[in-house]
Design an enzyme around this catalytic site. Structure first.
Site, PDB file in Angstrom:
ATOM      1  N   ASP A   1       0.842  -1.207   0.000  1.00  0.00           N
ATOM      2  CA  ASP A   1       0.000   0.000   0.000  1.00  0.00           C
ATOM      3  C   ASP A   1       0.874   1.253   0.000  1.00  0.00           C
ATOM      4  O   ASP A   1       0.446   2.319  -0.449  1.00  0.00           O
ATOM      5  CB  ASP A   1      -0.924   0.014   1.230  1.00  0.00           C
TER       6      ASP A   1
ATOM      7  N   ARG B   1       3.367   0.835  -3.816  1.00  0.00           N
ATOM      8  CA  ARG B   1       2.750   0.945  -5.144  1.00  0.00           C
ATOM      9  C   ARG B   1       2.585   2.396  -5.591  1.00  0.00           C
ATOM     10  O   ARG B   1       2.896   2.712  -6.748  1.00  0.00           O
ATOM     11  CB  ARG B   1       1.437   0.152  -5.188  1.00  0.00           C
TER      12      ARG B   1
ATOM     13  N   GLY C   1      10.000   9.162 -34.783  1.00  0.00           N
ATOM     14  CA  GLY C   1      10.550   8.448 -35.941  1.00  0.00           C
ATOM     15  C   GLY C   1      11.927   7.871 -35.652  1.00  0.00           C
ATOM     16  O   GLY C   1      12.191   7.390 -34.548  1.00  0.00           O
TER      17      GLY C   1
ATOM     18  N   GLU D   1       6.529  -4.707  -8.045  1.00  0.00           N
ATOM     19  CA  GLU D   1       5.501  -4.319  -7.041  1.00  0.00           C
ATOM     20  C   GLU D   1       4.101  -4.698  -7.524  1.00  0.00           C
ATOM     21  O   GLU D   1       3.118  -4.058  -7.167  1.00  0.00           O
ATOM     22  CB  GLU D   1       5.568  -2.822  -6.719  1.00  0.00           C
TER      23      GLU D   1
ATOM     24  N   THR E   1       2.303  -6.821 -11.113  1.00  0.00           N
ATOM     25  CA  THR E   1       2.137  -6.526 -12.545  1.00  0.00           C
ATOM     26  C   THR E   1       0.810  -5.807 -12.804  1.00  0.00           C
ATOM     27  O   THR E   1      -0.054  -5.739 -11.930  1.00  0.00           O
ATOM     28  CB  THR E   1       2.127  -7.842 -13.359  1.00  0.00           C
TER      29      THR E   1
END
Ligand SMILES: Cc1cc2nc3c(=O)[nH]c(=O)nc-3n(C[C@H](O)[C@H](O)[C@H](O)COP(=O)(O)OP(=O)(O)OC[C@H]3O[C@@H](n4cnc5c(N)ncnc54)[C@H](O)[C@@H]3O)c2cc1C
Length: 420
Positions: free
Chosen positions: A271, A274, A373, A397, A399
C-alpha cells in the site's frame, strides 16, 4: 475540497529533486545505461543532499525511506477495504500532507531524470519503505540511516507472493532462514535486505513475515546480478539463504501468526510502495512527453491546448490524448499517497494508481519513440532508453494484471480465494 497545487511545504523538496534530475541524473543517464553494474559514484553526492534535506526538516525525505504508514489498516491482497476513520497519524482531526505525498512528488521529479538512478539512491530503497510500513518504532530507530532492499520474489513465485517458499524457523533467540530470492533491486549495494519468509506454510499468507537481514550475513549468498532490458543503472541481485541466522528482534512487526481477521503485516508494504512505483512511472512519462513535444516543435508541430484535438494534426492530437492519460494517472497517484498519509485504507487506490501509471508509462514511452521516428529509435536521444526502462514499472511491485485483479476484488467484494 481537493487542492491540486503542490503543497507549499513540499515545493523546496520538489524543486531540489527536479534540480538533481536535470543536473546530476540526466547527464549520466546514458553512461550508466551502457555501464551496467557499475556503481554510479555521482549518487553519493545526491544521497548526502537528500540526507541533509531530511535532517534539516526541509522536507520529509526525498525517497522511499520516508514513506510511512499512518495507521494499521490491516491491508491484504484481496480483502475488502474497511471504511477509513478519517483520522490522522497523530489522532488529530483534519487532513495532512505527509511523507507519502512528499515521496511521490519528489520521486516523480528524480525519475524525470532517470528511473534506474533513482532506484539506486542510497538509503531510499523499497526495503526502506517496507520497514516504514511494518516495523515497530524501536526497529525503525535501529535501522534508521541504513539502505534496505526488498526480497519477495522467488524462482517459483512472483505475482502470487502469498505462496513463497522461503522458510523461517525459530531457534532460541534467532530465526533460521532457508530459500532462494531473485530479482532483488539494489540487492548488491544495499546494507540490509528485507526478506519475506513463512513461519509455517500450512497456515498460508498469515504466516508470512518480513525479516531484516544484513547484507554481510554469511548465510545470505549473492548468486548473480541480472543483465536487463532497462533500468540498467539499478543492480538486480539473486540470493540463496543458506541457514541464514537472523536475531529474533529483526522480524519486522508482530511475530505472532494471526489466523483470523485481516492479513496485515508484510502485505501492508504494497500500500506504501505501489504509489511510489506509480510516481516513478509518472516521472518517466513526463520526461518522454516533454522531450517529444520539444522534438515535434522543432519540426513545426505544436499543440494548441485551446482547440479540440480533432482539428489538429494527428501528432498533436496524440500528445493531447497522452497528456490526459498522464493527468489521470497523476491524480490517482496523489490520491493513493494522500490516503496513506491520512490513515485511510488505500489498497484499491494504490493498485489503481499503479495500474494506470504503469500502463500509461509503457504506452506513452513507446508512442513517443514512434512520433519521433528514427530519432526516437536512435541512441542520440534518451527516448529509446525510456521505452526500455518503462516496462519494469508495469511489472514490479505487482504486474498490471495483478493490480487489476486487486481492484476487481475490492470493487466486487471478493477475497483473494474467491477471485484468483
Ligand atoms: C528489474 C526487476 C526488478 C525487480 N525488483 C524486485 C525487488 O526488488 N524485490 C522483489 O521481491 N521482486 C522484484 N522483482 C520481481 C517482480 O516483482 C516480479 O517479476 C513480478 O512480481 C512478477 O512475478 P513473476 O516474474 O514471477 O511473473 P508471474 O507471476 O509468473 O507472472 C507472469 C505473467 O502472468 C500474469 N499473471 C500472474 N498471475 C495472474 C493472475 N492471477 N491473473 C492474471 N494474470 C496473472 C502476470 O501479470 C505476468 O504477466 C523485480 C523484477 C524485475 C524484472
Amino acid at each position: 475540497m481537493i487542492d491540486l497545487e503542490v503543497p507549499k511545504k513540499f515545493r523546496p523538496l520538489v524543486s531540489q529533486a527536479r534540480g538533481m534530475a536535470e543536473e546530476v541524473f540526466r547527464p549520466v543517464s546514458r553512461k550508466y545505461d551502457r555501464a551496467e553494474h557499475e556503481y554510479p559514484a555521482e549518487l553519493d553526492l545526491v544521497s548526502a543532499v537528500i540526507d541533509g534535506m531530511a535532517d534539516g526538516g526541509a522536507g520529509q525525505g526525498a525517497g522511499a525511506s520516508s514513506s510511512t504508514r499512518s495507521k494499521d489498516d490491516g491491508a491484504e491482497e484481496g480483502d475488502v477495504a474497511a471504511v477509513g476513520s478519517g483520522r490522522t497519524a497523530k489522532g488529530e482531526k483534519g487532513t495532512r500532507n505527509g511523507s507519502n505525498l512528499s515521496s511521490v512528488l519528489s520521486i516523480l521529479e528524480t525519475c524525470r531524470g532517470d528511473v534506474g538512478l533513482t532506484l539506486s539512491i542510497p538509503r531510499q530503497g523499497l526495503g526502506n519503505a517496507a520497514i516504514a510500513a511494518v516495523a515497530s518504532d524501536e526497529q525503525k530507530e535501529r535501522y534508521a540511516g541504513k539502505w534496505a532492499a526488498m526480497a519477495i520474489t522467488e524462482p517459483d513465485t512472483g505475482s502470487d507472493s502469498g505462496a513463497i517458499r522461503t522458510t523461517a524457523v525459530k531457534d532460541g533467540d534467532e530465526y533460521v532462514l532457508n530459500g532462494e530470492k531473485i530479482f532483488v533491486t539494489s540487492g548488491e549495494r544495499a546494507e540490509l535486505v528485507v526478506v519475506w519468509a513463512t513461519l509455517d506454510r500450512s497456515l498460508g499468507k498469515q504466516a508470512i513475515k518480513s525479516f531484516v537481514v544484513r547484507r554481510d550475513n554469511p548465510g545470505l549468498k549473492l548468486v548473480r546480478l541480472e543483465h536487463k532490458l532497462g533500468i540498467r543503472a539499478s543492480d538486480t541481485a539473486a540470493f540463496i539463504l543458506d541457514d541464514c541466522r537472523v536475531p529474533a528482534e529483526d522480524l519486522l512487526g508482530d511475530p505472532e501468526i494471526k489466523t483470523e481477521g485481516g492479513f496485515g503485516g508484510a502485505m501492508q508494504t504494497f500500500d506504501n510502495t505501489r504509489p511510489l512505483v506509480a510516481s516513478m512511472a509518472l516521472g518517466l512519462t513526463r520526461a518522454s512527453l516533454d522531450r517529444t513535444t520539444e522534438l515535434l516543435a522543432e519540426s513545426g508541430i505544436e499543440v494548441d491546448w485551446d482547440r479540440p484535438a480533432n482539428v489538429q494534426s494527428a501528432a498533436a492530437a496524440r500528445l493531447i490524448e497522452m497528456e490526459a492519460d498522464y493527468q489521470s494517472a497523476y491524480l490517482l497517484t496523489l490520491r493513493a499517497a494522500w490516503m496513506a498519509d491520512n490513515g485511510k485504507p488505500n489498497s484499491m487506490e494504490a493498485s489503481m494508481a499503479k495500474a494506470k501509471a504503469g500502463r500509461t508509462c509503457v504506452n506513452v514511452s513507446l508512442a513517443c519513440v514512434e512520433l519521433a521516428g528514427a530519432t526516437g529509435y536512435a541512441e542520440t536521444e534518451l527516448l529509446e532508453k525510456w521505452a526500455r526502462d518503462s516496462k519494469i514499472l508495469d511489472i514490479f511491485e505487482g504486474t498490471q494484471q495483478i493490480q487489476l485483479l486487486v481492484v476487481a476484488r475490492r470493487t466486487l467484494g471478493f477475497s483473494s480465494k474467491e477471485l484468483k
